[in-house]
Design a protein around this motif. Structure first.
Motif, PDB file in Angstrom:
ATOM      1  N   UNK A 124       0.841  -1.200   0.000  1.00 25.28           N
ATOM      2  CA  UNK A 124       0.000   0.000   0.000  1.00 25.28           C
ATOM      3  C   UNK A 124       0.876   1.250   0.000  1.00 25.28           C
ATOM      4  N   UNK A 125       1.909   1.246   0.827  1.00 31.71           N
ATOM      5  CA  UNK A 125       2.828   2.385   0.854  1.00 31.71           C
ATOM      6  C   UNK A 125       3.452   2.617  -0.522  1.00 31.71           C
ATOM      7  N   UNK A 126       3.821   1.518  -1.190  1.00 29.44           N
ATOM      8  CA  UNK A 126       4.502   1.620  -2.481  1.00 29.44           C
ATOM      9  C   UNK A 126       3.620   2.264  -3.543  1.00 29.44           C
ATOM     10  N   UNK A 127       2.305   2.098  -3.395  1.00 29.11           N
ATOM     11  CA  UNK A 127       1.389   2.691  -4.366  1.00 29.11           C
ATOM     12  C   UNK A 127       1.530   4.213  -4.404  1.00 29.11           C
ATOM     13  N   UNK A 128       1.854   4.796  -3.248  1.00 29.01           N
ATOM     14  CA  UNK A 128       1.929   6.252  -3.144  1.00 29.01           C
ATOM     15  C   UNK A 128       3.326   6.781  -3.453  1.00 29.01           C
ATOM     16  N   UNK A 136      -8.750   2.554  -7.461  1.00 25.50           N
ATOM     17  CA  UNK A 136      -9.044   1.130  -7.544  1.00 25.50           C
ATOM     18  C   UNK A 136      -7.905   0.286  -6.985  1.00 25.50           C
ATOM     19  N   UNK A 137      -6.662   0.739  -7.188  1.00 23.49           N
ATOM     20  CA  UNK A 137      -5.509   0.015  -6.650  1.00 23.49           C
ATOM     21  C   UNK A 137      -5.486   0.106  -5.127  1.00 23.49           C
ATOM     22  N   UNK A 138      -5.841   1.276  -4.599  1.00 23.41           N
ATOM     23  CA  UNK A 138      -5.910   1.449  -3.147  1.00 23.41           C
ATOM     24  C   UNK A 138      -6.998   0.559  -2.560  1.00 23.41           C
ATOM     25  N   UNK A 139      -8.156   0.499  -3.230  1.00 23.90           N
ATOM     26  CA  UNK A 139      -9.261  -0.332  -2.745  1.00 23.90           C
ATOM     27  C   UNK A 139      -8.843  -1.797  -2.663  1.00 23.90           C
ATOM     28  N   UNK A 140      -8.154  -2.282  -3.683  1.00 23.04           N
ATOM     29  CA  UNK A 140      -7.714  -3.670  -3.703  1.00 23.04           C
ATOM     30  C   UNK A 140      -6.717  -3.940  -2.574  1.00 23.04           C
ATOM     31  N   UNK A 141      -5.800  -2.996  -2.354  1.00 22.11           N
ATOM     32  CA  UNK A 141      -4.816  -3.152  -1.281  1.00 22.11           C
ATOM     33  C   UNK A 141      -5.496  -3.157   0.087  1.00 22.11           C
TER      34      UNK A 141
END
Length: 201
Positions: A124-128, A136-141
């Motif tokens: 999740x941290x890496x997404x940011x 949508x990527x945050x929701x999945x994480x």
């Protein structure tokens, strides 16, 4: 709420429920637990920026961190505290052996799921870290994180349920009394320390 938003929320709820159920079913797979534990013992995880160090270490060590407090409050003893009070509770050799097995299973599962939760939080941290993150990527994480959080808590709650099954009613009642007196003693000590600190100012 608009119709598309309502449809999206319904889909998210269904997906999270399915993930949670699937995860809880596999939480206590002995073979999977052993394989992951063997691999994880050789890896050292780096701390997370968004997770307090105490929680990070607690997850790695399989500590309760209050996750099973509701079980304790409702008369379901914790295996670690039962071993600490074994003599006062009149725990037999057979009960002690069963309790040790329960605690070992709990710690093994909680450690495994704790490491997986830390890695999910890291993703999740890496997404940011790279450009504009997609919701949508945050929701999945977050769905994955929520599932793993439930599994970590389940490891501790299931252990309390198992523990209650190996004890007599009188032992559970005595456990509840002892825990209540310990908590009161802890509160009294806390008040004493606060008074001393106030007097030293």
């Amino acid at each position: 709420m608009t119709r598309p938003a309502s449809r999206w929320m319904s889909s998210l709820l269904i997906a999270s429920t399915l993930l949670l159920c699937t995860g809880l079913i596999t939480t206590f797979s002995p073979v999977q637990s052993q394989q992951v534990q063997q691999a994880s013992d050789n890896d050292k995880l780096e701390a997370l920026q968004a997770m307090p160090e105490r929680r990070f270490n607690g997850l790695l060590e399989g500590r309760g961190m209050g996750l099973a407090r509701i079980a304790n409050m409702k008369g379901y003893p914790g295996p670690m505290h039962v071993l600490e009070m074994a003599e006062q509770l009149g725990i037999s050799d057979e009960q002690r052996a069963q309790t040790e097995q329960i605690m070992q299973r709990m710690r093994s599962t909680a450690k495994q799921r704790g490491r997986e939760l830390i890695e999910a939080e890291r993703r999740l941290e890496a997404l940011f870290d790279g450009g504009l993150v997609q919701p949508s990527a945050v929701d999945a994480a977050l769905l994955e994180i929520g599932m793993l959080q439930a599994q970590v808590r389940a490891a501790h709650l299931h252990a309390h349920i198992e523990q209650a099954r190996v004890m007599t009613l009188s032992q559970i009642e005595r456990y509840t009394e002892l825990r209540a007196s310990w908590r009161e003693a802890g509160r009294s000590e806390g008040r004493r320390v606060l008074r001393e600190r106030a007097g030293n100012r």
